[in-house]
Motif scaffolding. Sequence first.
Motif, PDB file in Angstrom:
ATOM      1  N   GLY A 691       0.799  -1.223   0.000  1.00 25.43           N
ATOM      2  CA  GLY A 691       0.000   0.000   0.000  1.00 25.43           C
ATOM      3  C   GLY A 691       0.821   1.257   0.000  1.00 25.43           C
ATOM      4  O   GLY A 691       0.278   2.367  -0.025  1.00 25.43           O
ATOM      5  N   ASP A 692       2.146   1.167   0.092  1.00 21.60           N
ATOM      6  CA  ASP A 692       2.976   2.360   0.007  1.00 21.60           C
ATOM      7  C   ASP A 692       2.888   2.969  -1.384  1.00 21.60           C
ATOM      8  O   ASP A 692       2.661   2.267  -2.378  1.00 21.60           O
ATOM      9  CB  ASP A 692       4.428   2.019   0.328  1.00 21.60           C
ATOM     10  N   SER A 693       3.094   4.285  -1.462  1.00 22.58           N
ATOM     11  CA  SER A 693       3.027   4.964  -2.746  1.00 22.58           C
ATOM     12  C   SER A 693       3.984   6.146  -2.748  1.00 22.58           C
ATOM     13  O   SER A 693       4.599   6.473  -1.730  1.00 22.58           O
ATOM     14  CB  SER A 693       1.591   5.447  -3.013  1.00 22.58           C
ATOM     15  N   LEU A 694       4.070   6.794  -3.915  1.00 18.52           N
ATOM     16  CA  LEU A 694       4.940   7.955  -4.037  1.00 18.52           C
ATOM     17  C   LEU A 694       4.370   9.114  -3.222  1.00 18.52           C
ATOM     18  O   LEU A 694       3.147   9.345  -3.223  1.00 18.52           O
ATOM     19  CB  LEU A 694       5.069   8.360  -5.506  1.00 18.52           C
ATOM     20  N   SER A 695       5.260   9.848  -2.549  1.00 22.13           N
ATOM     21  CA  SER A 695       4.815  10.989  -1.753  1.00 22.13           C
ATOM     22  C   SER A 695       5.250  12.311  -2.365  1.00 22.13           C
ATOM     23  O   SER A 695       4.480  13.248  -2.416  1.00 22.13           O
ATOM     24  CB  SER A 695       5.370  10.881  -0.335  1.00 22.13           C
ATOM     25  N   ASP A 696       6.495  12.402  -2.872  1.00 22.63           N
ATOM     26  CA  ASP A 696       6.950  13.656  -3.456  1.00 22.63           C
ATOM     27  C   ASP A 696       8.193  13.391  -4.287  1.00 22.63           C
ATOM     28  O   ASP A 696       8.810  12.316  -4.199  1.00 22.63           O
ATOM     29  CB  ASP A 696       7.264  14.682  -2.356  1.00 22.63           C
ATOM     30  N   ALA A 697       8.542  14.373  -5.115  1.00 24.78           N
ATOM     31  CA  ALA A 697       9.732  14.297  -5.954  1.00 24.78           C
ATOM     32  C   ALA A 697      10.284  15.696  -6.126  1.00 24.78           C
ATOM     33  O   ALA A 697       9.528  16.686  -6.079  1.00 24.78           O
ATOM     34  CB  ALA A 697       9.430  13.657  -7.302  1.00 24.78           C
ATOM     35  N   ALA A 698      11.590  15.795  -6.342  1.00 22.03           N
ATOM     36  CA  ALA A 698      12.220  17.100  -6.545  1.00 22.03           C
ATOM     37  C   ALA A 698      13.467  16.912  -7.398  1.00 22.03           C
ATOM     38  O   ALA A 698      14.031  15.817  -7.492  1.00 22.03           O
ATOM     39  CB  ALA A 698      12.576  17.739  -5.211  1.00 22.03           C
ATOM     40  N   PHE A 699      13.880  18.009  -8.048  1.00 21.59           N
ATOM     41  CA  PHE A 699      15.110  18.015  -8.841  1.00 21.59           C
ATOM     42  C   PHE A 699      16.198  18.741  -8.046  1.00 21.59           C
ATOM     43  O   PHE A 699      15.930  19.780  -7.421  1.00 21.59           O
ATOM     44  CB  PHE A 699      14.879  18.707 -10.182  1.00 21.59           C
ATOM     45  N   ILE A 700      17.415  18.204  -8.081  1.00 18.00           N
ATOM     46  CA  ILE A 700      18.540  18.815  -7.367  1.00 18.00           C
ATOM     47  C   ILE A 700      19.780  18.772  -8.237  1.00 18.00           C
ATOM     48  O   ILE A 700      19.843  18.046  -9.233  1.00 18.00           O
ATOM     49  CB  ILE A 700      18.835  18.077  -6.047  1.00 18.00           C
ATOM     50  N   THR A 701      20.763  19.558  -7.843  1.00 18.20           N
ATOM     51  CA  THR A 701      22.115  19.429  -8.384  1.00 18.20           C
ATOM     52  C   THR A 701      22.909  18.657  -7.329  1.00 18.20           C
ATOM     53  O   THR A 701      23.018  19.106  -6.178  1.00 18.20           O
ATOM     54  CB  THR A 701      22.730  20.809  -8.627  1.00 18.20           C
ATOM     55  N   LEU A 702      23.412  17.493  -7.694  1.00 22.09           N
ATOM     56  CA  LEU A 702      24.013  16.567  -6.726  1.00 22.09           C
ATOM     57  C   LEU A 702      25.132  17.225  -5.935  1.00 22.09           C
ATOM     58  O   LEU A 702      25.269  16.998  -4.727  1.00 22.09           O
ATOM     59  CB  LEU A 702      24.526  15.314  -7.444  1.00 22.09           C
ATOM     60  N   ALA A 703      25.917  18.045  -6.558  1.00 24.22           N
ATOM     61  CA  ALA A 703      27.056  18.665  -5.873  1.00 24.22           C
ATOM     62  C   ALA A 703      26.607  19.615  -4.770  1.00 24.22           C
ATOM     63  O   ALA A 703      27.346  19.883  -3.817  1.00 24.22           O
ATOM     64  CB  ALA A 703      27.928  19.406  -6.880  1.00 24.22           C
ATOM     65  N   GLU A 704      25.367  20.151  -4.890  1.00 27.16           N
ATOM     66  CA  GLU A 704      24.873  21.094  -3.894  1.00 27.16           C
ATOM     67  C   GLU A 704      24.131  20.398  -2.769  1.00 27.16           C
ATOM     68  O   GLU A 704      23.773  21.035  -1.772  1.00 27.16           O
ATOM     69  CB  GLU A 704      23.967  22.130  -4.559  1.00 27.16           C
ATOM     70  N   GLY A 705      23.830  19.138  -2.930  1.00 28.78           N
ATOM     71  CA  GLY A 705      23.134  18.395  -1.891  1.00 28.78           C
ATOM     72  C   GLY A 705      21.638  18.664  -1.894  1.00 28.78           C
ATOM     73  O   GLY A 705      21.086  19.277  -2.816  1.00 28.78           O
ATOM     74  N   LEU A 706      20.994  18.210  -0.808  1.00 27.45           N
ATOM     75  CA  LEU A 706      19.541  18.334  -0.685  1.00 27.45           C
ATOM     76  C   LEU A 706      19.205  19.288   0.453  1.00 27.45           C
ATOM     77  O   LEU A 706      19.765  19.200   1.540  1.00 27.45           O
ATOM     78  CB  LEU A 706      18.934  16.949  -0.392  1.00 27.45           C
ATOM     79  N   ASP A 720      25.887  15.327   1.505  1.00 25.06           N
ATOM     80  CA  ASP A 720      26.383  14.089   0.909  1.00 25.06           C
ATOM     81  C   ASP A 720      25.202  13.120   0.746  1.00 25.06           C
ATOM     82  O   ASP A 720      24.630  12.642   1.723  1.00 25.06           O
ATOM     83  CB  ASP A 720      27.457  13.474   1.785  1.00 25.06           C
ATOM     84  N   LEU A 721      24.856  12.836  -0.496  1.00 23.71           N
ATOM     85  CA  LEU A 721      23.706  11.977  -0.786  1.00 23.71           C
ATOM     86  C   LEU A 721      24.140  10.603  -1.290  1.00 23.71           C
ATOM     87  O   LEU A 721      23.340   9.878  -1.893  1.00 23.71           O
ATOM     88  CB  LEU A 721      22.784  12.644  -1.807  1.00 23.71           C
ATOM     89  N   THR A 722      25.406  10.251  -1.048  1.00 23.02           N
ATOM     90  CA  THR A 722      25.916   8.976  -1.567  1.00 23.02           C
ATOM     91  C   THR A 722      25.089   7.809  -1.048  1.00 23.02           C
ATOM     92  O   THR A 722      24.832   6.828  -1.768  1.00 23.02           O
ATOM     93  CB  THR A 722      27.385   8.807  -1.154  1.00 23.02           C
ATOM     94  N   GLU A 723      24.646   7.897   0.210  1.00 20.88           N
ATOM     95  CA  GLU A 723      23.898   6.801   0.818  1.00 20.88           C
ATOM     96  C   GLU A 723      22.580   6.525   0.086  1.00 20.88           C
ATOM     97  O   GLU A 723      22.094   5.406   0.065  1.00 20.88           O
ATOM     98  CB  GLU A 723      23.625   7.145   2.282  1.00 20.88           C
ATOM     99  N   TRP A 724      22.002   7.576  -0.532  1.00 18.64           N
ATOM    100  CA  TRP A 724      20.672   7.411  -1.158  1.00 18.64           C
ATOM    101  C   TRP A 724      20.752   7.265  -2.680  1.00 18.64           C
ATOM    102  O   TRP A 724      19.734   7.099  -3.331  1.00 18.64           O
ATOM    103  CB  TRP A 724      19.809   8.628  -0.809  1.00 18.64           C
ATOM    104  N   LEU A 725      21.980   7.367  -3.206  1.00 23.24           N
ATOM    105  CA  LEU A 725      22.132   7.186  -4.649  1.00 23.24           C
ATOM    106  C   LEU A 725      21.809   5.752  -5.042  1.00 23.24           C
ATOM    107  O   LEU A 725      22.165   4.801  -4.331  1.00 23.24           O
ATOM    108  CB  LEU A 725      23.556   7.525  -5.094  1.00 23.24           C
ATOM    109  N   GLY A 726      21.146   5.609  -6.192  1.00 26.20           N
ATOM    110  CA  GLY A 726      20.826   4.279  -6.679  1.00 26.20           C
ATOM    111  C   GLY A 726      20.248   4.366  -8.075  1.00 26.20           C
ATOM    112  O   GLY A 726      20.185   5.426  -8.699  1.00 26.20           O
ATOM    113  N   LYS A 727      19.844   3.217  -8.548  1.00 31.83           N
ATOM    114  CA  LYS A 727      19.224   3.184  -9.872  1.00 31.83           C
ATOM    115  C   LYS A 727      17.731   3.475  -9.738  1.00 31.83           C
ATOM    116  O   LYS A 727      17.107   3.184  -8.712  1.00 31.83           O
ATOM    117  CB  LYS A 727      19.438   1.829 -10.527  1.00 31.83           C
ATOM    118  N   ARG A 728      17.195   4.042 -10.814  1.00 32.41           N
ATOM    119  CA  ARG A 728      15.757   4.295 -10.835  1.00 32.41           C
ATOM    120  C   ARG A 728      14.993   2.987 -10.605  1.00 32.41           C
ATOM    121  O   ARG A 728      15.419   1.923 -11.037  1.00 32.41           O
ATOM    122  CB  ARG A 728      15.353   4.883 -12.195  1.00 32.41           C
TER     123      ARG A 728
END
Length: 746
Positions: A691-706, A720-728
């Motif tokens: 039952g989980d679903s998408l909640s939100d999405a945003a565009f970022i520049t990786l070097a600037e972080g979130l 540093d977003l290395t921990e959350w990097l992955g494939k679509r």
Amino acid sequence: MSKLPIDPDANTQTEPLSRAIGERYLTYALSTIMHRALPDARDGLKPVHRRILYAMRELRLAPNGAFRKSAKITGDVMGNYHPHGDAAIYDAMARLAQDFAMRYPLVDGQGNFGNIDGDNPAAARYTEARLALASEALMDGLAEDAVDFRPNYDGTLQEPIVLPSAFPNLLANGASGIAVGMATNIPPHNLHEVIDACLHLIKTPDARDDTLAALVKGPDFPTGGVIVENADTIAEAYRTGRGAFRVRARWMQEDLGRGLWQIVVTEIPYQVQKSKLIERLAELIQTKRVPILADVRDESAEDIRIVLEPKARTVDPEQLMAALFRVSDLEIRFSMNMNVLIDGRVPKVCGLKEVLRAFLDHRREVLVRRANYRLDRIAARLEVLEGYLVAYLNLDRVIAIIRHEDEPKAVMMAEFGLTEVQVEAILNMRLRALRKLEEIELRAERDALLEERGGLEAMLADERVQWARVSDQLKEVRNLFGKSKPAGQRRTLIAEAQEIAPVDLESMIEREPLTVILSKMGWIRSMKGHQPLDAENKFKDGDGPGLAMHAETTDKLMIFASNGRFYTLPANTLPGGRGMGEPLRLMIDLPNEAEVITMFPWRADGKYLVASKAGDGFIVGAGDILAQTKTGKQVLNGEALLCRPVSGDHVVVVGTNRKMLVFPVAELPEMARGKGVKLQKYGSGGGLVAGDSLSDAAFITLAEGLRWQESGGRTRTEPDLTEWLGKRSSAGRMAPRGFPRDNRFN
């Protein structure tokens, strides 16, 4: 007496249902085509119009006579000849009297017979009518065996099958009708030009279509206007019997002094209701579809006068009218379909030459029949005159026979060799006719009749003389109704369409800043200037702030709804901010179950991420979301969740399970429409909750972080977003500490 038993088999006819329905429908179709909807090529009339005119003639409603109540006329037509509804008969008669519908009215009406605004005629008990002069010309010769008659619907009376028709009424007044499987629409023409074409066709039977089209320059509408078609297009329409004519209103620029001016429309296209045209122009002003038009006024009295005021004196009047021609009935296309009955029996789409030939052949037949009728009348009169002359030569003996014989009729027939008709005429002669001068007059009358008979017999023996007589009759009609009379002059101007540069209505809009406000309940409005988006505004009871954005009057406002559709609204057409606005659902076809997700100004180079609650999405270009109609444009299949403008180099998505995933923008496909691809993995496997679903999405520049904003207003950053990097489409990891509890980035 006992009843005989009925044998069902003997009284039942078996046939396939398809054949039974087909035969009956065909009968109905033929009846509609031949006896209701299509005009006769000879007199240009449908049965109802023919019966109305004939009934009025029987009531002796001559053009120079008294008027009679329309209810009386309608009743006579219905009771004697046309067993249909009185409303339909009265409507048909009223149209024959309308000078804005008929080029040459056939009925002279007194009272309210409707107007060009579209108002209906008054009730039949309030109006009166009589025949017009043109109707007399149509029926000239009815009493001289010019046409055949047939029994009326109940066999108690006789009615003409067709009228003699001294002029080509089909083209002069036009016709329109819808039958079964076919229709007709013939515009009115100038009678002078049509008769000129008839005369040319008599002189040159194999005349070319182009020559006839040069004589009949084009339709001549009773309301005037301007036909903007080239000669080749008009000639082709007349050659085939099918085509269309662009008809524009006639206008002029009126100088008001000091550099000010206004446009005055003096003639509008045929069959356009003036009141609806004014409403349409007012709507264009209200919705700002034509921004350079400031006001419209109807100053019409007897003549049409529609005043159009420009927004500024610098507006080009040609450009303004070109814009109005595009979006209003100041310009229409009148389709021509000359589908007529040939000889009253065969429906056929005819060209101009065929229609004129059918009329001329009918006129020649009428001429011959009237000549034969006149010969019979001359023969009968000559027979009586010969008897009178015998009586004058033997006057004393005739008197003696009448005084002394018991059977004077038989004696006179035996003694002088007279016929019964001649003797009856002599016996019925008055004494005052026995003077000598009467004999001289009788001989003169006999000589005149003999001369007339010789002329008629010579005409019947020579076809060329017959056509010459038809030509003379047509010239007489042309003198009555032609260009020498004010009503016979051409009203519709024929002109080549002047090519004006395409009018870009959007370029006419003055560029001004706007603030667009959409309430929770879907009421939208615009306020001048860029107001603070968090400013307090008034809303209806129970309503409150929803979405707000800055835009300009030249912008196209894009609205993305939960049904996956994009809707387009010109920003300049939004209601002003003085009130509470108007419901958005009145401007676009937004279903009740769909909710507005976002709105933004359209940019030609923009790209947007659209995503559904299920976590599917893709990138769509600005050109693929622009909608042309109120129904919008379907882009995303599924229940839509968000739409974000594309920026940066990576996408961050977060689900309702607080799992966050970062992947490159390059992994998102660009599509025009569809379901898209999986952005983040949800489901019951791999430790994920169903039952989980998408909640939100945003565009970022990786070097600037979130970055995100906490509830207290403080901004936090995760460099540093290395921990959350992955494939679509992977599951992702739990969001960083301090991430908003509503799982949204903003």
